[in-house]
Scaffold this active site. Structure first.
Site, PDB file in Angstrom:
ATOM      1  N   CYS A 169       1.512  -7.598  15.828  1.00 16.88           N
ATOM      2  CA  CYS A 169       2.860  -7.017  15.928  1.00 16.88           C
ATOM      3  C   CYS A 169       3.899  -8.120  16.071  1.00 16.88           C
ATOM      4  O   CYS A 169       5.085  -7.878  15.902  1.00 16.88           O
ATOM      5  CB  CYS A 169       3.018  -6.144  17.170  1.00 16.88           C
ATOM      6  SG  CYS A 169       2.092  -4.634  17.182  1.00 16.88           S
TER       7      CYS A 169
ATOM      8  N   HIS B 145      -2.574  -1.789  16.735  1.00 17.70           N
ATOM      9  CA  HIS B 145      -3.653  -2.485  16.032  1.00 17.70           C
ATOM     10  C   HIS B 145      -5.022  -2.373  16.708  1.00 17.70           C
ATOM     11  O   HIS B 145      -6.024  -2.792  16.126  1.00 17.70           O
ATOM     12  CB  HIS B 145      -3.277  -3.957  15.839  1.00 17.70           C
ATOM     13  CG  HIS B 145      -2.069  -4.114  14.971  1.00 17.70           C
ATOM     14  ND1 HIS B 145      -0.814  -4.366  15.479  1.00 17.70           N
ATOM     15  CD2 HIS B 145      -1.928  -3.998  13.637  1.00 17.70           C
ATOM     16  CE1 HIS B 145       0.047  -4.427  14.477  1.00 17.70           C
ATOM     17  NE2 HIS B 145      -0.597  -4.200  13.359  1.00 17.70           N
TER      18      HIS B 145
ATOM     19  N   LYS C 194      -5.876   7.653  10.598  1.00 18.21           N
ATOM     20  CA  LYS C 194      -5.091   6.546  10.062  1.00 18.21           C
ATOM     21  C   LYS C 194      -5.783   6.017   8.802  1.00 18.21           C
ATOM     22  O   LYS C 194      -7.005   5.931   8.774  1.00 18.21           O
ATOM     23  CB  LYS C 194      -5.050   5.447  11.133  1.00 18.21           C
ATOM     24  CG  LYS C 194      -4.088   4.334  10.838  1.00 18.21           C
ATOM     25  CD  LYS C 194      -4.075   3.379  12.034  1.00 18.21           C
ATOM     26  CE  LYS C 194      -3.096   2.258  11.942  1.00 18.21           C
ATOM     27  NZ  LYS C 194      -2.850   1.582  10.748  1.00 18.21           N
TER      28      LYS C 194
ATOM     29  N   HIS D 249       0.830  -1.213   0.000  1.00 20.46           N
ATOM     30  CA  HIS D 249       0.000   0.000   0.000  1.00 20.46           C
ATOM     31  C   HIS D 249       0.858   1.254   0.000  1.00 20.46           C
ATOM     32  O   HIS D 249       2.092   1.179  -0.085  1.00 20.46           O
ATOM     33  CB  HIS D 249      -1.005  -0.029   1.163  1.00 20.46           C
ATOM     34  CG  HIS D 249      -0.356  -0.123   2.521  1.00 20.46           C
ATOM     35  ND1 HIS D 249       0.394   0.884   3.056  1.00 20.46           N
ATOM     36  CD2 HIS D 249      -0.339  -1.130   3.428  1.00 20.46           C
ATOM     37  CE1 HIS D 249       0.832   0.524   4.247  1.00 20.46           C
ATOM     38  NE2 HIS D 249       0.416  -0.703   4.494  1.00 20.46           N
TER      39      HIS D 249
ATOM     40  N   CYS E 223       0.678  -9.247  21.266  1.00 25.57           N
ATOM     41  CA  CYS E 223      -0.095  -8.857  20.075  1.00 25.57           C
ATOM     42  C   CYS E 223       0.347  -9.726  18.906  1.00 25.57           C
ATOM     43  O   CYS E 223       1.478  -9.588  18.426  1.00 25.57           O
ATOM     44  CB  CYS E 223       0.095  -7.379  19.731  1.00 25.57           C
ATOM     45  SG  CYS E 223      -0.732  -6.974  18.156  1.00 25.57           S
TER      46      CYS E 223
ATOM     47  N   HIS F 237       4.014   1.565   2.225  1.00 24.48           N
ATOM     48  CA  HIS F 237       5.192   0.842   1.728  1.00 24.48           C
ATOM     49  C   HIS F 237       5.844   1.613   0.586  1.00 24.48           C
ATOM     50  O   HIS F 237       7.064   1.723   0.500  1.00 24.48           O
ATOM     51  CB  HIS F 237       4.797  -0.562   1.244  1.00 24.48           C
ATOM     52  CG  HIS F 237       4.148  -1.404   2.292  1.00 24.48           C
ATOM     53  ND1 HIS F 237       2.939  -2.032   2.106  1.00 24.48           N
ATOM     54  CD2 HIS F 237       4.526  -1.718   3.552  1.00 24.48           C
ATOM     55  CE1 HIS F 237       2.613  -2.701   3.197  1.00 24.48           C
ATOM     56  NE2 HIS F 237       3.556  -2.525   4.098  1.00 24.48           N
TER      57      HIS F 237
ATOM     58  N   CYS G 107      -3.795  -3.262  21.893  1.00 22.67           N
ATOM     59  CA  CYS G 107      -2.516  -2.940  21.250  1.00 22.67           C
ATOM     60  C   CYS G 107      -2.562  -1.478  20.808  1.00 22.67           C
ATOM     61  O   CYS G 107      -3.537  -1.064  20.169  1.00 22.67           O
ATOM     62  CB  CYS G 107      -2.310  -3.845  20.033  1.00 22.67           C
ATOM     63  SG  CYS G 107      -0.992  -3.251  18.958  1.00 22.67           S
TER      64      CYS G 107
ATOM     65  N   LYS H 200      -9.174   0.845   5.145  1.00 23.56           N
ATOM     66  CA  LYS H 200     -10.143   0.544   4.084  1.00 23.56           C
ATOM     67  C   LYS H 200     -11.556   0.834   4.556  1.00 23.56           C
ATOM     68  O   LYS H 200     -12.371   1.364   3.812  1.00 23.56           O
ATOM     69  CB  LYS H 200     -10.003  -0.914   3.653  1.00 23.56           C
ATOM     70  CG  LYS H 200      -8.879  -1.069   2.655  1.00 23.56           C
ATOM     71  CD  LYS H 200      -8.939  -2.401   1.937  1.00 23.56           C
ATOM     72  CE  LYS H 200      -7.750  -2.530   1.022  1.00 23.56           C
ATOM     73  NZ  LYS H 200      -7.165  -3.841   0.995  1.00 23.56           N
TER      74      LYS H 200
HETATM   75  O1  ME8 Z   1       6.663  -3.818  10.102  1.00 25.42           O
HETATM   76  N1  ME8 Z   1       2.677   5.650   6.599  1.00 25.42           N
HETATM   77  O2  ME8 Z   1       6.354  -4.690   7.982  1.00 25.42           O
HETATM   78  P1  ME8 Z   1       5.107  -3.860   7.448  1.00 25.42           P
HETATM   79  C1  ME8 Z   1       3.985   5.585   6.333  1.00 25.42           C
HETATM   80  N2  ME8 Z   1       7.997  -6.641   8.525  1.00 25.42           N
HETATM   81  N3  ME8 Z   1       4.671   4.435   6.236  1.00 25.42           N
HETATM   82  C2  ME8 Z   1       3.997   3.298   6.422  1.00 25.42           C
HETATM   83  C3  ME8 Z   1       2.619   3.285   6.698  1.00 25.42           C
HETATM   84  C4  ME8 Z   1       1.945   4.542   6.776  1.00 25.42           C
HETATM   85  N4  ME8 Z   1       0.648   4.662   7.008  1.00 25.42           N
HETATM   86  N5  ME8 Z   1       2.230   2.008   6.823  1.00 25.42           N
HETATM   87  C5  ME8 Z   1       3.336   1.241   6.615  1.00 25.42           C
HETATM   88  C6  ME8 Z   1       6.942  -4.609   9.226  1.00 25.42           C
HETATM   89  N6  ME8 Z   1       4.399   2.013   6.358  1.00 25.42           N
HETATM   90  C7  ME8 Z   1       8.094  -5.570   9.417  1.00 25.42           C
HETATM   91  C8  ME8 Z   1       9.399  -4.809   9.239  1.00 25.42           C
HETATM   92  S1  ME8 Z   1      12.059  -4.684   9.110  1.00 25.42           S
HETATM   93  C9  ME8 Z   1      13.330  -5.605   9.611  1.00 25.42           C
HETATM   94  C10 ME8 Z   1      10.646  -5.627   9.426  1.00 25.42           C
HETATM   95  C11 ME8 Z   1       5.768   1.557   6.043  1.00 25.42           C
HETATM   96  O3  ME8 Z   1       4.695  -4.516   6.171  1.00 25.42           O
HETATM   97  C12 ME8 Z   1       6.749   2.050   7.084  1.00 25.42           C
HETATM   98  O4  ME8 Z   1       8.046   1.992   6.539  1.00 25.42           O
HETATM   99  O5  ME8 Z   1       4.098  -3.696   8.506  1.00 25.42           O
HETATM  100  C13 ME8 Z   1       6.606   1.000   8.154  1.00 25.42           C
HETATM  101  O6  ME8 Z   1       7.687   1.014   9.068  1.00 25.42           O
HETATM  102  C14 ME8 Z   1       6.561  -0.258   7.312  1.00 25.42           C
HETATM  103  O7  ME8 Z   1       5.815   0.142   6.142  1.00 25.42           O
HETATM  104  C15 ME8 Z   1       5.899  -1.431   7.999  1.00 25.42           C
HETATM  105  O8  ME8 Z   1       5.719  -2.454   7.052  1.00 25.42           O
END
Ligand code: ME8
Length: 500
Positions: A128, A146, A296, A17, A125, A20, A143, A299
């Site tokens: 998380c 979440h 936040k 999304h 959680c 990312h 949490c 959807k």
């Molecule tokens: O946490 N605004 O993966 P994840 C800005 N796998 N950035 C955002 C965001 C938002 N609303 N939502 C997500 C994980 N991100 C673990 C990480 S690393 C060793 C392991 C981005 O798929 C942001 O970079 O939940 C956030 O830290 C990351 O996606 C979390 O991705």
């Protein structure tokens, strides 16, 4: 100089999304900028495929976790491609080489005396994949991220002696005040450390989907330990037959969102200290993208901006530009389709696009496309003085929005220069041909300079524009107003056309 930049590796239990896309674009902008400086860059992104959330999501879909990983890792790769990012490798934590290296490092942490057997009981959680302290919980034992109600879980685990790293971490933060940026995130991480570190469970007993603990195959390594190590393991197998670890480790810049601050600024350095591996140089923590309503993105609230829709309508360049322009990198900010449109029309099309098309049109009309050999306007040279260094200094601190704003001020300055000098008036007066020559050359070279500087944000349009100026070189050393000369211009299609 080696420069190693990373994004978090994304969970394959969800869809790619905007959040990312944001982090990945930011890391790409840094990587591209550093390449312009002639640095030896390695840029890593990838997917986090082990752990409970992934296992649960796969079960719900009636497929294996590996199948889910294959499916969604593919979608994250596609996202990276559509964003036009230049990652040098895409790691998956299910890569065998990664798993073997994780086992090796965890064994080292064990052999160095930082692991013991214990029982863990706490608020857990599953989303998380993390235990929460009492103080982190929200009302109703929820949490904080979440908002789901948590339950107490109890388990026999292997523990990592995180508590014994309290002092070394405090020392690290005292000695390296730029280890975490921006400052408010540094303060947050340090406050967490100072509040007292509790040992961390390093394994999970009831889960099968992960890297087996090397000395106890009845357990798997905790997903966060497995995931964090990706930054280190990737270098050992990203290139066939070559180990890049000595060349690129320690990492220069981990770019992350604020949700995973604790893992990267506390657990990660402690793990590396325990394994005797040098620490990364910087962790940059950005804020959260919010919905148009400032809430936040979700959807169910219908306030989610879909990166693919933006790309379909306005193109990749618009999304890259918009995200780093509209939401100050480091802070939270709301996002909306209307705001994308406003930046696209108001700035990309009307400011940069217009500057490019009128500069090229005037040189074509008044001088048959040949840029005159005249003096640059000294007042404009002064206004561009030191610009590449200023941009570099901001980029070194991860201030991507400020860097972009600094460049954009010059785009606006060039447009004002056109209005002030009114070349169409000069063209009517033969006696002022020399002045017109100087104005046209200043515009052509100024446009070239801003385009070189903008290329990390707008890689495709910059190449198109520099081609039309006949100066394809992207090196930052040439990004000063007197750093290179445009000789001839050629016709240019509108860079940012009205979407149909
Ligand atoms: O946490 N605004 O993966 P994840 C800005 N796998 N950035 C955002 C965001 C938002 N609303 N939502 C997500 C994980 N991100 C673990 C990480 S690393 C060793 C392991 C981005 O798929 C942001 O970079 O939940 C956030 O830290 C990351 O996606 C979390 O991705």
């Amino acid at each position: 100089m080696p420069y190693y930049v990373t994004t978090p590796i994304y969970y394959v239990n969800g869809e790619p999304h905007l959040g990312h896309a944001y982090t990945t674009i930011a890391a790409d902008v840094l990587a591209r900028h550093m390449r312009q400086r002639g640095e030896d860059v390695f840029f890593l992104t990838g997917t986090d495929e082990h752990g409970e959330p992934v296992a649960q999501a796969a079960e719900k879909l009636g497929i294996t976790p590996r199948e889910l990983g294959d499916r969604n890792a593919g979608r994250f790769r596609e996202l990276a491609e559509r964003l036009n990012v230049t990652n040098d490798f895409f790691i998956r934590t299910t890569d065998e080489e990664h798993m073997a290296k994780v086992a090796e490092v965890v064994q080292r942490i064990h052999d160095n005396g930082h692991v013991y057997a214990g029982t863990y009981e706490g608020w857990y959680c599953p989303r998380c994949a993390d235990f929460k302290t009492e103080s982190e919980l929200e009302d109703g034992n929820r949490c904080p991220i979440h908002k789901i109600e948590l339950e107490i879980e109890k388990e026999d685990n292997w523990f990592f002696r995180l508590s014994s790293f309290q002092e070394p971490l405090e020392k690290l933060y005292a000695e390296r005040t730029d280890f975490v940026t921006p400052q408010n995130r540094y303060n947050e991480a340090l406050a967490f450390i100072k509040s007292g570190l509790r040992d961390l469970s390093l394994s999970r007993a009831h889960l099968k989907w992960g890297v087996p603990v090397p000395w106890d195959h009845s357990q798997v390594i905790y997903v966060w330990i497995d995931a964090l190590l990706n930054y280190y393991t990737a270098l050992s197998f990203a290139r066939d037959g070559e180990d890049l670890t000595d060349r690129f480790w320690p990492a220069t810049f981990h770019v992350i969102g604020k949700d995973i601050l604790k893992f990267h600024t506390v657990f990660w350095p402690a793990m590396l200290l325990a394994a005797g591996i040098p620490l990364p140089e910087h962790v940059f923590v950005h804020g959260f993208l919010l919905g148009a309503d400032g809430r936040k993105m979700s959807k169910s609230l219908g306030n989610v901006l879909d990166p693919f829709e933006v790309i379909d309508r306005y193109g990749t360049e618009a999304l890259r530009y918009y995200l780093l322009r509209d939401v100050t990198f480091g802070a939270d900010g709301s996002t909306s389709f209307d705001a994308v449109r406003a930046r696209y029309e108001g700035e990309l099309a009307n400011e940069l696009g217009n500057l490019a098309s009128r500069t090229i049109a005037m040189i074509t009309r008044y001088r048959d496309g040949a840029v005159p050999e005249a003096e640059l306007d000294p007042s404009m040279v002064a206004e561009f003085d030191g610009l590449p260094d200023e941009v570099s200094a901001l980029m070194d601190r991860g201030e991507l929005t400020q860097a972009l704003e600094t460049i954009w001020q010059r785009v606006r300055r060039l447009n004002r220069y056109v209005e002030e000098q009114a070349p169409w008036q000069l063209a009517k007066d033969e006696a002022r041909a020399g002045d017109l020559d100087s104005v046209l050359r200043t515009l052509a070279d100024g446009l070239r300079a801003v385009t070189v500087l903008l290329s990390p944000w707008l890689p495709e349009s910059s190449v198109t524009l520099l081609d039309a100026l006949g100066t394809p070189d992207l090196a930052l050393s040439g990004a000063a107003l007197d750093g290179g000369r445009v000789q001839r211009v050629s016709p240019l299609e509108p860079l940012f056309p009205k979407p149909s």
